[in-house]
Design a protein around this motif. Structure first.
Motif, PDB file in Angstrom:
ATOM      1  N   PRO A  23       0.845  -1.216   0.003  1.00 38.18           N
ATOM      2  CA  PRO A  23      -0.009   0.065   0.057  1.00 38.18           C
ATOM      3  C   PRO A  23       0.843   1.304  -0.137  1.00 38.18           C
ATOM      4  O   PRO A  23       0.434   2.208  -0.679  1.00 38.18           O
ATOM      5  N   LEU A  24       1.977   1.257   0.406  1.00 37.69           N
ATOM      6  CA  LEU A  24       2.764   2.308   0.644  1.00 37.69           C
ATOM      7  C   LEU A  24       3.476   2.743  -0.581  1.00 37.69           C
ATOM      8  O   LEU A  24       3.465   3.612  -1.240  1.00 37.69           O
ATOM      9  N   ILE A  25       3.704   1.623  -1.583  1.00 38.28           N
ATOM     10  CA  ILE A  25       4.287   1.642  -2.815  1.00 38.28           C
ATOM     11  C   ILE A  25       3.201   2.171  -3.790  1.00 38.28           C
ATOM     12  O   ILE A  25       3.320   3.046  -4.725  1.00 38.28           O
ATOM     13  N   ALA A  26       2.002   1.759  -3.412  1.00 42.24           N
ATOM     14  CA  ALA A  26       0.947   2.302  -4.373  1.00 42.24           C
ATOM     15  C   ALA A  26       0.777   3.988  -4.183  1.00 42.24           C
ATOM     16  O   ALA A  26       0.199   4.315  -4.994  1.00 42.24           O
ATOM     17  N   ALA A  27       1.011   4.383  -3.186  1.00 46.70           N
ATOM     18  CA  ALA A  27       0.972   5.708  -2.602  1.00 46.70           C
ATOM     19  C   ALA A  27       2.099   6.725  -3.174  1.00 46.70           C
ATOM     20  O   ALA A  27       2.069   7.825  -3.350  1.00 46.70           O
ATOM     21  N   ILE A  28       3.060   5.835  -3.548  1.00 46.13           N
ATOM     22  CA  ILE A  28       4.470   6.730  -3.894  1.00 46.13           C
ATOM     23  C   ILE A  28       4.467   7.393  -5.432  1.00 46.13           C
ATOM     24  O   ILE A  28       4.878   8.723  -5.098  1.00 46.13           O
ATOM     25  N   PRO A  29       3.631   7.044  -6.470  1.00 42.34           N
ATOM     26  CA  PRO A  29       3.519   8.051  -7.480  1.00 42.34           C
ATOM     27  C   PRO A  29       3.033   9.368  -7.184  1.00 42.34           C
ATOM     28  O   PRO A  29       3.243  10.292  -7.734  1.00 42.34           O
ATOM     29  N   LEU A  30       1.777   9.276  -6.192  1.00 43.40           N
ATOM     30  CA  LEU A  30       1.117  10.576  -6.049  1.00 43.40           C
ATOM     31  C   LEU A  30       2.311  11.579  -5.250  1.00 43.40           C
ATOM     32  O   LEU A  30       2.369  12.545  -5.512  1.00 43.40           O
ATOM     33  N   LEU A  31       2.948  10.890  -4.312  1.00 42.07           N
ATOM     34  CA  LEU A  31       3.896  11.571  -3.417  1.00 42.07           C
ATOM     35  C   LEU A  31       4.909  12.222  -4.558  1.00 42.07           C
ATOM     36  O   LEU A  31       5.611  13.107  -4.167  1.00 42.07           O
ATOM     37  N   GLY A  32       5.312  11.390  -5.570  1.00 41.63           N
ATOM     38  CA  GLY A  32       6.562  11.817  -6.519  1.00 41.63           C
ATOM     39  C   GLY A  32       5.910  13.165  -6.954  1.00 41.63           C
ATOM     40  O   GLY A  32       6.883  13.890  -7.489  1.00 41.63           O
ATOM     41  N   LEU A  33       4.632  13.274  -7.377  1.00 39.36           N
ATOM     42  CA  LEU A  33       4.069  14.516  -8.062  1.00 39.36           C
ATOM     43  C   LEU A  33       4.560  15.672  -7.008  1.00 39.36           C
ATOM     44  O   LEU A  33       4.684  16.840  -7.629  1.00 39.36           O
ATOM     45  N   MET A  34       4.466  15.574  -5.686  1.00 41.39           N
ATOM     46  CA  MET A  34       4.715  16.578  -4.626  1.00 41.39           C
ATOM     47  C   MET A  34       6.216  17.028  -4.998  1.00 41.39           C
ATOM     48  O   MET A  34       6.649  18.045  -4.515  1.00 41.39           O
ATOM     49  N   LEU A  35       7.308  15.979  -5.203  1.00 46.00           N
ATOM     50  CA  LEU A  35       8.578  16.321  -5.345  1.00 46.00           C
ATOM     51  C   LEU A  35       8.943  16.571  -6.736  1.00 46.00           C
ATOM     52  O   LEU A  35      10.254  16.490  -6.838  1.00 46.00           O
TER      53      LEU A  35
END
Length: 222
Positions: A108-120
Motif C-alpha cells: 500500500p505504501l508503494i501504491a501511494a508513492i507515485p502521488l507523492l512523487g508529484l509533490m517532489l
C-alpha cells in the motif's frame, strides 16, 4: 488446507481486523515527504533530482513502523508459543508473517508513492523504474524488519531498539535502489546492474530472513 495456506489465511484475517497500522504508516510517509522539501528551499530542480532518495527513505522508515508488531502480539497472547510447539516449522511461520507484512504494509505504501512523487517534481520517466525498484526491494525491507522484530519481542517499547538494529542493514537496499534510479535520471550507467543486485538482496533476504527470525524467536522464547 496446507500449513502455509492456513497460516496465510490467519495473517490475512488479522491484517483486515487490525489494519496493520497502515493508516499510521501512510500518514508518516506523507509527513516525511512533506517536511523534507521545506528544509531544502524552493529549488524544484534540486527537489526533482533527490526525490528518489526521499521517497526510498520514506518507504523504509514507514515500513519499519509496523515491523515491531510482526511477532509482538502473538508473543503477548501466547499464540507464538503454541505455534512453536505445533507442527509448523518456525521458519515457515516467520516467512508467512514476512509475506503478510509485505502485502499489507509495504505494497500500500508503494501504491501511494507515485502521488507523492508529484509533490517532489519527480521526472515522468522515473515513475516506472521507481515503482519497479520498490516492488523488487521491499521484500528485503520486510525480511530484515522481521529479524529485528523477532529480536525485540521481549523488549517493552522495542521500536527504538529495533530501528537501531535494523536500519544499518537497510543501507544496501537503499543504495542500490537509488543507484538504479540515478542511472535513469542522471546517468551515466545502466539501470540493469544495480537493479539486479537489488533483486539478489531481496531474494537472499527472503531465504535467510525467515531462518534468522526463527532462530531469534527460539532464543527469545527460551
Amino acid at each position: 488446507m496446507t500449513a502455509t495456506a492456513a497460516l496465510l489465511r490467519r495473517e490475512v484475517l488479522l491484517a483486515f481486523a487490525s489494519g496493520s497500522g497502515l493508516g499510521t504508516a501512510l500518514g508518516f510517509l506523507l509527513i516525511v515527504v512533506s517536511i523534507l522539501p521545506l528544509g531544502l528551499g524552493p529549488d524544484m530542480n534540486l527537489l526533482g533530482r533527490i526525490a528518489p532518495g526521499i521517497l526510498w527513505i520514506g518507504l523504509l522508515l514507514s515500513a519499519l513502523l509496523s515491523a515491531d508488531r510482526l511477532f509482538y502480539d502473538d508473543a503477548r497472547d501466547g499464540t507464538l508459543e503454541l505455534l512453536t510447539l505445533g507442527p509448523y516449522p518456525l521458519a515457515l511461520v516467520a516467512l508467512v508473517k514476512i509475506l503478510a507484512h509485505w502485502a499489507f504494509a509495504a505494497l500500500p505504501l508503494i501504491a501511494a508513492i507515485p502521488l507523492l512523487g508529484l509533490m517532489l517534481n519527480l521526472e515522468a520517466n522515473a515513475y516506472g523504474p521507481l515503482v519497479a525498484t520498490m516492488l523488487v526491494g521491499s521484500p528485503a525491507i520486510s525480511s530484515i524488519g522481521a529479524i529485528g522484530g523477532a529480536l525485540t519481542i521481549g523488549v517493552s517499547r522495542g521500536g527504538l531498539l529495533l530501528s537501531l538494529i535494523v536500519l544499518p542493514f537497510y543501507i544496501p537496499t537503499l543504495v542500490f535502489g537509488v543507484s538504479a534510479l540515478d542511472a535513469v535520471l542522471v546517468g551515466p550507467g545502466d539501470f540493469g546492474p544495480p537493479f539486479a543486485i537489488l533483486a539478489a538482496i531481496s531474494l537472499a533476504s527472503l531465504v535467510l530472513g525467515p531462518l534468522a527470525a526463527a532462530a531469534a524467536l527460539k532464543l527469545q522464547l527460551g
